[in-house]
Design a protein around this motif. Structure first.
Motif, PDB file in Angstrom:
ATOM      1  N   TYR C  27       0.869  -1.206  -0.040  1.00 55.24           N
ATOM      2  CA  TYR C  27      -0.014  -0.074   0.027  1.00 55.24           C
ATOM      3  C   TYR C  27       0.817   1.222   0.016  1.00 55.24           C
ATOM      4  O   TYR C  27       1.793   1.347   0.389  1.00 55.24           O
ATOM      5  N   CYS C  28       0.157   2.351  -0.327  1.00 55.36           N
ATOM      6  CA  CYS C  28       1.041   3.553  -0.359  1.00 55.36           C
ATOM      7  C   CYS C  28       1.180   3.729   0.887  1.00 55.36           C
ATOM      8  O   CYS C  28       0.550   3.595   1.901  1.00 55.36           O
ATOM      9  N   PRO C  29       2.079   4.961   1.210  1.00 50.30           N
ATOM     10  CA  PRO C  29       2.614   5.345   2.460  1.00 50.30           C
ATOM     11  C   PRO C  29       1.294   6.164   3.226  1.00 50.30           C
ATOM     12  O   PRO C  29       0.698   6.889   2.399  1.00 50.30           O
ATOM     13  N   GLY C  30       0.864   5.644   4.441  1.00 50.00           N
ATOM     14  CA  GLY C  30      -0.235   6.367   5.025  1.00 50.00           C
ATOM     15  C   GLY C  30      -1.500   5.762   4.752  1.00 50.00           C
ATOM     16  O   GLY C  30      -2.479   6.355   5.375  1.00 50.00           O
ATOM     17  N   CYS C  31      -1.569   4.799   3.901  1.00 44.64           N
ATOM     18  CA  CYS C  31      -3.021   4.311   3.719  1.00 44.64           C
ATOM     19  C   CYS C  31      -3.524   3.372   4.626  1.00 44.64           C
ATOM     20  O   CYS C  31      -2.895   2.642   5.187  1.00 44.64           O
ATOM     21  N   GLY C  32      -4.728   3.756   4.757  1.00 46.40           N
ATOM     22  CA  GLY C  32      -5.503   2.855   6.097  1.00 46.40           C
ATOM     23  C   GLY C  32      -5.750   1.346   5.859  1.00 46.40           C
ATOM     24  O   GLY C  32      -5.981   0.763   6.884  1.00 46.40           O
ATOM     25  N   GLY C  60      -8.913  -5.249  -6.002  1.00 45.65           N
ATOM     26  CA  GLY C  60      -8.868  -3.643  -5.543  1.00 45.65           C
ATOM     27  C   GLY C  60      -7.411  -3.576  -4.791  1.00 45.65           C
ATOM     28  O   GLY C  60      -6.323  -4.913  -4.884  1.00 45.65           O
ATOM     29  N   CYS C  61      -7.324  -2.445  -4.216  1.00 42.46           N
ATOM     30  CA  CYS C  61      -5.823  -2.595  -3.855  1.00 42.46           C
ATOM     31  C   CYS C  61      -5.287  -3.565  -2.787  1.00 42.46           C
ATOM     32  O   CYS C  61      -4.327  -4.070  -2.765  1.00 42.46           O
ATOM     33  N   SER C  62      -6.514  -4.133  -1.922  1.00 41.97           N
ATOM     34  CA  SER C  62      -6.095  -5.138  -1.135  1.00 41.97           C
ATOM     35  C   SER C  62      -6.275  -6.581  -1.756  1.00 41.97           C
ATOM     36  O   SER C  62      -6.282  -7.617  -1.015  1.00 41.97           O
ATOM     37  N   ASN C 130     -14.076   1.735   2.841  1.00 40.17           N
ATOM     38  CA  ASN C 130     -14.638   2.697   1.847  1.00 40.17           C
ATOM     39  C   ASN C 130     -13.841   3.931   2.094  1.00 40.17           C
ATOM     40  O   ASN C 130     -13.629   4.934   2.953  1.00 40.17           O
ATOM     41  N   ASN C 131     -13.230   4.137   0.679  1.00 38.05           N
ATOM     42  CA  ASN C 131     -12.391   5.192   0.620  1.00 38.05           C
ATOM     43  C   ASN C 131     -12.574   6.517  -0.553  1.00 38.05           C
ATOM     44  O   ASN C 131     -12.061   7.318  -0.961  1.00 38.05           O
ATOM     45  N   GLY C 132     -14.035   6.130  -1.026  1.00 36.41           N
ATOM     46  CA  GLY C 132     -14.525   7.133  -1.912  1.00 36.41           C
ATOM     47  C   GLY C 132     -14.090   6.956  -3.283  1.00 36.41           C
ATOM     48  O   GLY C 132     -14.422   7.962  -4.127  1.00 36.41           O
ATOM     49  N   ASN C 221      -8.663   6.563   4.156  1.00 30.35           N
ATOM     50  CA  ASN C 221      -8.186   7.449   3.028  1.00 30.35           C
ATOM     51  C   ASN C 221      -7.511   6.663   1.860  1.00 30.35           C
ATOM     52  O   ASN C 221      -7.192   5.661   1.979  1.00 30.35           O
ATOM     53  N   CYS C 222      -7.685   7.354   0.782  1.00 28.27           N
ATOM     54  CA  CYS C 222      -6.738   7.210  -0.333  1.00 28.27           C
ATOM     55  C   CYS C 222      -6.054   8.246  -0.773  1.00 28.27           C
ATOM     56  O   CYS C 222      -6.312   9.031  -1.795  1.00 28.27           O
ATOM     57  N   ASN C 223      -4.773   8.366  -0.216  1.00 25.82           N
ATOM     58  CA  ASN C 223      -3.960   9.803  -0.363  1.00 25.82           C
ATOM     59  C   ASN C 223      -3.521   9.698  -1.742  1.00 25.82           C
ATOM     60  O   ASN C 223      -3.665  10.661  -2.450  1.00 25.82           O
TER      61      ASN C 223
END
Ligand SMILES: Cc1ncc(C[n+]2csc(CCOP(=O)(O)OP(=O)(O)O)c2C)c(N)n1
Ligand code: SF4
Ligand code: SF4
Ligand code: SF4
Lengths: 361, 78, 260
Positions: C27-32, C60-62, C130-132, C221-223
């Motif tokens: 995951y990206c840095p800081g991703c929930g 999905g990302c996961s 849910n990161n919209g 979040n999805c920064n």
């Protein structure tokens, strides 16, 4: 001898699944195969054997329920008919990619689109050439009788687990709907949790004990080199199937000068054609592929040497004929005959086609 | 009087320098280092170690699970 | 006091659970996602349920969750996890079965599978991140994207008349009799993480009672997709996502929670 019953093909396959000790069936109603789930619901298999039966909200859901149950090493069966089978394709590709065993049945009806509810064999390409995305193969069994509808459940699971690959029973609306005498096998017990651990514990996602590696069910590998290696592995399984799983039946071929190649319902009809032809002195025989993939290439090529021509008889616009041509090469005449869109050809029509396209042509 | 003294250990190579942990620290212990790790991220370190109370807030919000937290009760004589 | 005297096994207060592998999270840095993974695994660990747990993570990302969660896992097709989990749970009812799904997965392509698994009251747990936005494919609009929110497929902001409204799928499935516990949380602060973890524990424990779906939404979040620094994205989330997707229980013990 097992129990003798008079049954529809769709009922026989359902009863055979219960007796095979299948753990789950997931499906969605569609003509001409709704009797499969209707029969299962009526039989209360959850009481007879503990088998789970569930009507899903769609074929997309049904095939993914199959994927779930297969992922945990269970014997899982599902059936549908052509438009529904189109929706299964995504899931089938995932099943093949993740190397999951299951048995599926397509009781084919006429297409394309919503088509018709009458019998057809137009889903040959979909079954034997892929159907979903990616390089994969489905071992495809083609029953020609109600008896084979029942028998291919046991055979199907044997092969599915041997290769960890989905097996397709490619039937049609005629065999699904017709009633015949069928000899049913005795009830097998369902696998216990212990047996599943022993048989499938090296790969099935049944819960990780502290000291074993994770069992992961996936078809994903973002590293192309690894994905290619995985594909090599899949291809080697298909080559092994081509070596070990070819099944076919010959009928009146010893002295034959002409050959009909036909599977499923068309093979039943062709037998009558052969009877009629031989009354007229035409020496014709039948090769009935039982496995459509792997296709009986070698026996067909050998047989072709004694033939003056081959007629491929299918209830489609001509699909299996491509495999026949690939098997026998260009030196022999190969033609197609078949009615389609839900119409079943008569033995006379087949004979006429043989005389016109092969003998006279 | 008893005072708690905490300390954290950051798995430097796994830290992605996202800073999510920094506002979670009640005593302003942590900051990103000027140096970067093997992946090129400025990694977390205890800039102000004496202030750490071992509350684990930083570790709890760290998405990458790179922080390990220790704590002792020490006797302070005035 | 020297750090060496503090950093000792007997003084340990917190370390990554063994149910997270040592693989570096994709995951990206800081991703929930990472925090959500970890607290789910912490609960499974604390309950001693590693061997009883089977997880399903779709696309999905996961999608690579199986690289990080140290349990047996199944990777599912996009949107189909609730059906896959149904297949698992119906044949292994003694196991704890969960799905871990993004908003595009659960509320767009998999809407039918989500609603019907919830409506049948499958005894599974759904973790809904849910990161919209669609994170994995590069920040396209999701069904949960906020009004006016910019994404790569709503570059001028989500226009409700032409692009439809944000889907409050969690409120929707809470209406179904098959859901038993439905709750919404976040993982951006220590307090939020602790609360979310309690909800996860409850959801897991309730599954044993076979009362239907337990459903934990985590607003995250999805920064990368939102194009913000991680800390900023968490602030933006509190300001913009929380009013639309309010925190807290939506359904408890099979009863909708009255909102004041
Ligand atoms: C059938 C299919 N369609 C589209 C995709 C491409 N795809 C992969 S992930 C994804 C969206 C994921 O978004 P979400 O579920 O919100 O998860 P996130 O990545 O944000 O965590 C899409 C459209 C796919 N893999 N399969
Ligand atoms: S939250 Fe974790 S990854 Fe991010 S800066 Fe802090 S320690 Fe590093
Ligand atoms: S343990 Fe608490 S006090 Fe120490 S660095 Fe982490 S957040 Fe700060
Ligand atoms: S793209 Fe978004 S959701 Fe995906 S890992 Fe990055 S921040 Fe997380």
């Amino acid at each position: 001898m097992g129990e003798l019953k008079l049954m529809k093909g769709n009922e026989a396959i359902a009863e055979a699944a219960i007796r095979e000790g299948v753990d789950a069936y997931f499906g969605y109603p569609i003509t001409p195969q709704s009797e499969v789930i209707e029969y299962l619901m009526m039989e209360r298999p959850e009481e007879r054997t503990g088998m789970a039966v569930l009507q899903a909200e769609s074929e997309l859901a049904a095939i993914n329920m199959v994927y779930g149950a297969a992922s945990v090493g269970k014997k899982v069966f599902s059936s549908s008919s052509s438009p529904g089978m189109s929706l299964y394709q995504e899931g089938i590709s995932y099943l093949a990619g993740a190397e999951l065993p299951c048995v599926l049945a397509n009781i084919v009806r006429g297409g394309p689109g919503l088509g018709t509810i009458q019998p057809s064999q137009a889903d040959y390409f979909q079954s034997v050439k892929g159907g979903g995305h990616g390089d994969y193969k489905l071992l495809t069994l083609a029953p020609a009788s109600v008896q084979e509808m029942a028998d291919f459940i046991e055979l199907g699971f044997e092969i599915a687990f041997k290769y960890r690959n989905p097996v397709m029973i490619l039937s049609d609306g005629m065999i699904g709907q017709m009633m015949e005498k069928v000899e049913l096998k005795d009830q097998k017990p369902r696998w216990t949790a212990e047996e599943i651990k022993e048989l499938n514990g090296t790969w099935a996602a049944i819960g990780k004990p502290e000291h074993r590696e994770r069992n992961i069910i996936t078809s994903l590998d973002l590293d192309s080199a690894k994905q290619e290696k995985h594909n090599h592995h899949l291809q080697s399984k298909y080559r092994q199937m081509e070596e070990e799983e070819v099944r076919y039946e010959l009928f009146d071929t010893e002295d034959a000068e002409y050959l009909i190649v036909a599977y499923g319902s068309s093979a039943r009809i062709a037998q009558k054609t052969i009877f009629l032809a031989r009354q007229k002195g035409i020496k014709v025989g039948l090769l009935r592929p039982i496995t459509l993939y792997p296709f009986p290439k070698k026996p067909l090529a050998e047989l072709a040497r004694q033939m003056k021509g081959i007629l491929s008889v299918e209830m489609s616009a001509g699909q299996m004929i491509e495999d026949i041509k690939l098997s026998v090469g260009c030196d022999i005449k190969v033609e197609h005959f078949g009615r389609y869109g839900g119409i079943i050809h008569s033995p006379d029509e087949v004979l006429e086609a043989l005389e016109q396209k092969i003998i006279g042509g | 009087m008893a005072k708690v003294q905490g300390a954290i250990v950051v798995d430097v190579e796994r830290c992605k320098g996202c800073e999510v942990c920094i506002p979670a620290c009640p005593t302003d212990v942590i900051e990103l280092a000027k140096e970067v790790n093997g992946k090129g991220y400025h990694y977390l370190y205890m800039a102000n170690p004496d202030a750490c109370i071992g509350c684990a807030n930083c570790a709890i919000v760290c998405p990458d699970g790179v922080i390990t937290v220790y704590k002792v009760k020490k006797i302070v004589k005035i | 006091m020297d750090i060496k005297d503090i950093v000792k096994e007997e003084n340990l207060v917190y370390t990554k659970t063994k149910l997270m592998t040592d693989n570096i999270l994709s995951y990206c840095p800081g991703c929930g996602h990472g925090t959500a993974h970890r607290i789910i695994m912490e609960v499974v660990d604390e309950l001693g349920m590693q061997e009883d747990t089977i997880g399903v993570a779709p696309v999905g990302c996961s999608v690579l969750a199986y690289e990080f969660m140290n349990i047996d896992m199944i990777q599912a097709a996009h949107g189909r996890a609730p059906a896959v989990a149904t297949g698992v749970k119906r044949t292994m009812p003694e196991k704890f079965v969960f799905t871990y799904q993004g908003d595009g997965d659960l509320a767009a392509i998999g809407t039918a599978e989500t609603i019907h698994a919830c409506n049948r009251g499958e005894n599974i747990t759904i973790f809904f991140i849910n990161n919209g936005i669609y994170g994995m494919t590069g920040g396209q609009m999701a069904p949960t994207t906020l009004p006016g929110m910019r994404t790569s497929t709503s570059p001028y902001g989500r226009d409700l008349p032409s692009m439809g409204n944000p889907l409050k799928i969690t409120e929707l499935i809470a209406q179904l009799p098959g859901t038993y516990f439905v709750t919404r949380h976040a993982v951006h602060t220590p307090a939020a993480v602790r609360k979310a973890k309690r909800a996860i524990r409850k959801a897991i424990e309730l599954q044993k009672e076979n009362k239907g779906v337990t459903f934990v939404e985590i607003v995250s979040n999805c920064n990368s997709g939102w194009k913000m620094a991680p800390v900023k994205s968490n602030e933006w989330m509190v300001e913009n996502m929380f009013p639309y997707y309010p925190m807290g229980d939506i359904k408890v013990d099979g009863e909708l929670v009255e909102k004041k």
